[in-house]
Design an enzyme around this catalytic site. Structure first.
Site, short mmCIF file in Angstrom:
data_model
loop_
_atom_site.label_atom_id
_atom_site.label_comp_id
_atom_site.label_asym_id
_atom_site.label_seq_id
_atom_site.Cartn_x
_atom_site.Cartn_y
_atom_site.Cartn_z
N GLU A 1 0.83 -1.21 0.00
CA GLU A 1 0.00 0.00 0.00
C GLU A 1 0.86 1.26 0.00
O GLU A 1 0.42 2.32 -0.43
CB GLU A 1 -0.92 -0.03 1.23
CG GLU A 1 -2.33 0.46 0.91
CD GLU A 1 -3.32 0.17 2.02
OE1 GLU A 1 -4.05 -0.83 1.88
OE2 GLU A 1 -3.38 0.90 3.01
N HIS B 1 7.26 -27.18 -1.18
CA HIS B 1 6.60 -28.30 -1.85
C HIS B 1 5.42 -27.83 -2.68
O HIS B 1 4.59 -28.64 -3.11
CB HIS B 1 6.20 -29.35 -0.82
CG HIS B 1 7.41 -29.93 -0.14
ND1 HIS B 1 7.96 -31.13 -0.51
CD2 HIS B 1 8.21 -29.42 0.83
CE1 HIS B 1 9.04 -31.36 0.23
NE2 HIS B 1 9.21 -30.34 1.04
N LYS C 1 -14.26 0.63 -3.66
CA LYS C 1 -15.33 1.10 -2.77
C LYS C 1 -16.38 1.86 -3.58
O LYS C 1 -17.57 1.68 -3.36
CB LYS C 1 -14.75 2.04 -1.70
CG LYS C 1 -13.82 1.37 -0.72
CD LYS C 1 -13.41 2.35 0.36
CE LYS C 1 -12.28 1.80 1.20
NZ LYS C 1 -11.68 2.77 2.08
O1 PA5 Z 1 -3.21 1.62 5.89
C1 PA5 Z 1 -4.33 2.05 5.77
O2 PA5 Z 1 -4.59 3.27 5.94
C2 PA5 Z 1 -5.50 1.16 5.44
O3 PA5 Z 1 -5.11 -0.15 5.21
C3 PA5 Z 1 -6.50 1.15 6.58
O4 PA5 Z 1 -5.87 0.69 7.75
C4 PA5 Z 1 -7.71 0.28 6.26
O5 PA5 Z 1 -8.26 0.63 5.04
C5 PA5 Z 1 -8.76 0.42 7.35
O6 PA5 Z 1 -9.15 1.76 7.48
P1 PA5 Z 1 -9.88 2.29 8.78
O7 PA5 Z 1 -8.97 2.12 9.93
O8 PA5 Z 1 -10.16 3.74 8.48
O9 PA5 Z 1 -11.14 1.49 8.94
#
Ligand code: PA5
Length: 435
Positions: free
Chosen positions: A290, A311, A425
């Site tokens: 990310e 394996h 989303k």
């Molecule tokens: O790293 C990030 O910002 C995302 O992976 C969030 O942790 C994830 O989308 C969850 O978001 P939130 O904590 O707002 O529910």
């Protein structure tokens, strides 16, 4: 190796990048570190994690300890509701420390942790609810934005269940909310319902939040020592923010992986030889995927657990397309010994191993794999841990976070946003008719 330090070695990349390539990359890593520390790069409003270990409010830690003391004997299960950065760090540490067979234990002094809000699978919730019917439990709902659909849906279902089971007042005492200080539906709900609440600092993004209450509360609820976890992270903070580049394991890791990426090694395979580290890999994948996967760039983070996956994926690692660099997490000592019994008949031909510990055998498998992959054209980096405990894990988490921030800047992206996550989303909300 100094006690509780992690040791990084890139000896087995020498055939794949030149000394000069590495030095140029190390200089860029040093610049990336300066950009981080001076807060002059993209996403500089999300750098609260850099000095988090040394600056965490002790009042927050005391509240965590008192919430754990208040709930641990009332709950045999504790549900952590969250997704992505709001659950992976906690799960990584808990699964690394707990027994593989933790669920089978008949007696424990802390609740067994289960997870929700990381899936929309109807199967999952239809199987979870009967378990909640028959066990005493508590819940922590974790969402920085307080609006993410998956944990919101899970909390709607579980809030309804826990209020039916215990009544509203007792349910209120069994629920903890971890969210933004001011914004979001979860913040509003926590205020109105009077839940015990913790704040996720504004300047710490989800995937860098494991050392805030997001990770600390669940880890403490599972019975692990968050003070030691933070001590390991504090040590890492002082090492990686201060040490010169040529002695700095985090900068060397960032430099090596980027130098290899520039030579066409587009995939980084994080491997280990201990199944309990599988969620460390999942957390690491989110952290790097990310943070770096942007603008059609970025090393693809992938992971395997050996010898199991030798394996299944061993053939590809040895002989498939040569675009993979490997980072092995190697753990020196095991927590306990298991003897290999002598057998008079030796029909299975295993007597030759009986004088060795399983840990020694596993390390021979590790060394054999590293040599084979290297000979097959895979550059191999190694991260050595002395053992798996809270302090070492705290160190490792910060090591990866710091190297990730530096790597993102080396790549020329903002490591602290995630605009791409919005696309699915938008489509999902359209399909669901959300107004
Ligand atoms: O790293 C990030 O910002 C995302 O992976 C969030 O942790 C994830 O989308 C969850 O978001 P939130 O904590 O707002 O529910």
């Amino acid at each position: 190796m100094t006690k509780k330090n992690i040791n990084f070695s890139s000896k087995l990349v020498e055939n794949f990048i030149t000394y000069n390539d590495f030095n140029i990359s190390l200089q860029q890593a040093e610049q990336g570190r300066q950009t981080l520390l001076d807060a002059t790069g993209a996403g500089n409003d999300f750098l609260g994690w850099v000095h988090l270990p040394s600056s965490l409010d002790t009042e927050v830690l005391q509240r965590i300890h008192s919430d754990v003391a208040r709930l641990k004997d009332r709950c045999s299960l504790f549900v952590i509701i969250g997704i992505g950065g709001s659950y992976l760090g906690a799960r990584a540490v808990i699964e690394a420390l707990q027994s593989e067979f933790e669920a089978m234990r008949s007696k424990r002094s802390f609740p067994y942790i289960i997870y929700a809000g990381h899936t929309l699978s109807e199967e999952y919730y239809s199987q979870l609810l009967p378990i909640l019917d028959s066990n005493d439990y508590g819940v922590a709902v974790i969402s920085k934005s307080g609006t993410t659909t998956e944990p919101a849906v899970a909390f709607r279902i579980i809030k309804h269940h826990i209020e039916q089971k215990y009544g509203k007042e007792e349910a209120r005492q069994r629920i903890i909310a971890i969210t933004d200080a001011q914004r979001g539906a979860l913040h509003t709900m926590a205020q109105q319902e009077g839940y015990s609440s913790y704040v996720i600092p504004d300047n710490v993004g989800g995937r860098f939040s494991v050392l805030t209450p997001v990770g600390l509360l669940p880890i403490a609820m599972a019975g692990y020592n968050i003070d030691n976890l933070l001590a390991g992270a504090r040590k890492a903070e002082s090492l990686y923010t201060l040490l010169p580049a040529d002695e700095n394991a985090a900068l060397q890791y960032a430099a090596t992986r980027n130098a290899l990426y520039n030579k066409g090694y587009k995939v980084e395979m994080l491997t280990n030889f201990i199944p309990s580290l599988r969620y460390i890999s999942e957390w690491w994948k989110q952290l790097y995927g990310e943070s770096e996967g942007k603008e059609h760039k970025g090393i693809l983070p992938h992971s395997l657990c050996f010898t199991t996956d030798l394996h299944s994926m061993g053939q590809y690692m040895q002989d498939g397309e040569r675009m993979i660099m490997e980072t092995v997490i190697s753990v020196a000592s095991a927590k306990a010994k298991v003897a290999i019994p002598h057998d008079e008949q030796d029909l299975d031909n295993v007597n030759y191993l009986e004088k060795k510990s399983l840990n020694e055998i596993n390390h021979c498998a590790e060394q054999g794999t590293i040599e084979a992959h290297h000979d097959g054209g895979v550059p191999v980096m190694k991260i050595e841990l002395e053992q798996i405990d809270e302090e070492t894990l705290g160190h490792l988490l910060y090591f990866f976070e710091f190297a990730c921030g530096v790597s993102g800047y080396m790549l020329g992206v903002n490591p602290f946003n995630q605009p791409g996550v919005e696309a699915y989303k938008k489509n999902m909300f359209r399909l669901l008719g959300k107004k």
